[in-house]
Scaffold this motif. Sequence first.
Motif, short mmCIF file in Angstrom:
data_model
loop_
_atom_site.label_atom_id
_atom_site.label_comp_id
_atom_site.label_asym_id
_atom_site.label_seq_id
_atom_site.Cartn_x
_atom_site.Cartn_y
_atom_site.Cartn_z
N ILE A 116 3.86 0.82 1.63
CA ILE A 116 5.25 0.99 2.08
C ILE A 116 5.28 1.41 3.54
O ILE A 116 6.13 0.95 4.32
CB ILE A 116 5.97 2.02 1.19
CG1 ILE A 116 6.09 1.48 -0.24
CG2 ILE A 116 7.35 2.35 1.74
CD1 ILE A 116 6.64 2.48 -1.24
N ALA A 117 4.35 2.28 3.94
CA ALA A 117 4.31 2.76 5.32
C ALA A 117 4.06 1.63 6.31
O ALA A 117 4.52 1.68 7.45
CB ALA A 117 3.23 3.83 5.46
N GLU A 162 7.59 -3.78 6.97
CA GLU A 162 8.67 -3.93 7.94
C GLU A 162 9.93 -3.25 7.40
O GLU A 162 10.22 -3.31 6.21
CB GLU A 162 8.95 -5.41 8.20
CG GLU A 162 7.81 -6.16 8.84
CD GLU A 162 7.59 -5.72 10.29
OE1 GLU A 162 8.55 -5.22 10.90
OE2 GLU A 162 6.45 -5.87 10.79
N PHE A 163 10.67 -2.62 8.27
CA PHE A 163 11.89 -1.93 7.85
C PHE A 163 12.88 -2.89 7.18
O PHE A 163 13.54 -2.53 6.20
CB PHE A 163 12.55 -1.25 9.06
CG PHE A 163 13.83 -0.53 8.71
CD1 PHE A 163 13.83 0.56 7.87
CD2 PHE A 163 15.03 -0.98 9.23
CE1 PHE A 163 15.02 1.21 7.54
CE2 PHE A 163 16.22 -0.34 8.92
CZ PHE A 163 16.21 0.76 8.08
N LEU A 217 12.19 -3.35 3.54
CA LEU A 217 12.64 -2.23 2.72
C LEU A 217 14.16 -2.22 2.57
O LEU A 217 14.69 -1.86 1.52
CB LEU A 217 12.18 -0.90 3.34
CG LEU A 217 10.70 -0.56 3.16
CD1 LEU A 217 10.34 0.68 3.94
CD2 LEU A 217 10.38 -0.37 1.68
N ARG A 271 15.21 3.89 5.32
CA ARG A 271 14.58 4.69 6.37
C ARG A 271 13.95 5.96 5.79
O ARG A 271 12.86 6.37 6.18
CB ARG A 271 15.62 5.06 7.42
CG ARG A 271 15.07 5.88 8.59
CD ARG A 271 14.07 5.09 9.41
NE ARG A 271 14.69 3.93 10.06
CZ ARG A 271 14.01 3.02 10.74
NH1 ARG A 271 12.67 3.13 10.81
NH2 ARG A 271 14.63 2.00 11.31
N LEU A 292 10.72 4.90 4.04
CA LEU A 292 9.70 4.53 5.03
C LEU A 292 9.11 5.77 5.70
O LEU A 292 7.88 5.90 5.84
CB LEU A 292 10.30 3.59 6.07
CG LEU A 292 9.35 3.10 7.17
CD1 LEU A 292 8.17 2.33 6.56
CD2 LEU A 292 10.11 2.21 8.17
N ASN A 293 9.98 6.70 6.11
CA ASN A 293 9.49 7.91 6.77
C ASN A 293 8.64 8.75 5.83
O ASN A 293 7.62 9.32 6.24
CB ASN A 293 10.68 8.75 7.28
CG ASN A 293 11.38 8.09 8.46
OD1 ASN A 293 10.80 7.24 9.14
ND2 ASN A 293 12.63 8.46 8.71
N LYS A 343 5.19 7.15 5.51
CA LYS A 343 4.35 7.40 6.69
C LYS A 343 3.84 8.84 6.69
O LYS A 343 2.68 9.11 7.03
CB LYS A 343 5.15 7.13 7.96
CG LYS A 343 5.45 5.65 8.19
CD LYS A 343 6.27 5.45 9.45
CE LYS A 343 6.52 3.97 9.70
NZ LYS A 343 7.34 3.73 10.91
#
Length: 376
Positions: free
Chosen positions: A43-44, A47-48, A51, A62, A65-66, A69
């Motif tokens: 997932i990290a 591409e945004f 997601l 977002r 994704l954050n 990461k």
Amino acid sequence: MASAQDIQTLLRFLSQDAKVPLAQAMSKIKDLQGAKLITPSEIAKAEFEKLKTVFDDDKVARQVLNAAKRVSKKRPSGEVSSALPPPLPKKAKPSYGEPLDPATFEASLALPEAERDEDNLKQVVVYTNRAPLVLAFAVTLLKYTMPEQPLSSRLSLAQAVCSANSQSKAKYIGLQTAKTAEEEGWGEGQPLVSVMGRQIRVMKRWGYTWREEAENSPASSQGTILGDSQEDVKAELLPEEPALWGVDLEALKKSNGPVTIGERKASANDLPIYRPERTRAYMLKAFDSKTTSGDKPSTGKKKAMEVKGQNLGMLLASLDLLCQSWAHVLSKDDLDKRAWGWYVNVRPEVKSGAAGWGGKGNVALADILQLRRPAS
């Protein structure tokens, strides 16, 4: 295909690390699988925009994704959540609370069986209340309307039906006035299935494989409903549908209540579902023998439990004979619609209104057998 352990870890990441509400997290598992985004590391690196397509919400995408990461920096790629130790070779973490061996799990849920001697069955009268009778009807009915489901799913779905019926009854007789979790919208986004004419919310158990499959064997797709050898339904070719859980919406409501995810004390393994082990245990102790006074038999505890198990086996045998007699002339939908009427015909008589809540009465198996389709 992702394993059950992978899916459990993904659900834990979404609900704990990414702080996605549990209901939404469960509904996105299939989409993430399709996008090949199973681990926080995957997932990290995604591409945004990819997601955003999965979550349909910029803020949530977002957020996920954050979190991915952040989690990926803390541990090597592919490592499970830091909330859990790496799985041990001999004592791996169970999937959603189940043993890693699904066949063993299904076998452990086996229900009592009885000889199908109609003359003997017609002599039996059990003493019970209405809730466990609903369970017995639903568990048996699902063998015919959803033959692709394992016994664990049938027990879970049956409890979902029973609980929904109890809530409706409690509101009708004035014992409950507050809105149910379903009425408040907590089931929104979860799939619906019909059991005994009632719509219930379910969760798909992606990655749960319980059938023994022989490579390149067409017959393997038919499978067997483990733990229930009593003339298992033979489907011509069962569809590749996932097993299901009945979702406990009241538990879902509590898990996503005013307490934030980070402050929850409950384990992430405590999914808001109806556990089949509890349903089975309840059924095993719910069917006494007929008594003249209405009191429980005075036999010892061990003997009493044996008798109750035998009574359950005979009740299930009678219900199976009932469903079997109609299964070849009714569609699955029609069979499902008929079942509630059959239940109403044989349920124990209790006092009306709140006075009859939880009340017990006699159920004659002869009355159940009388509902069978007449032989042509």
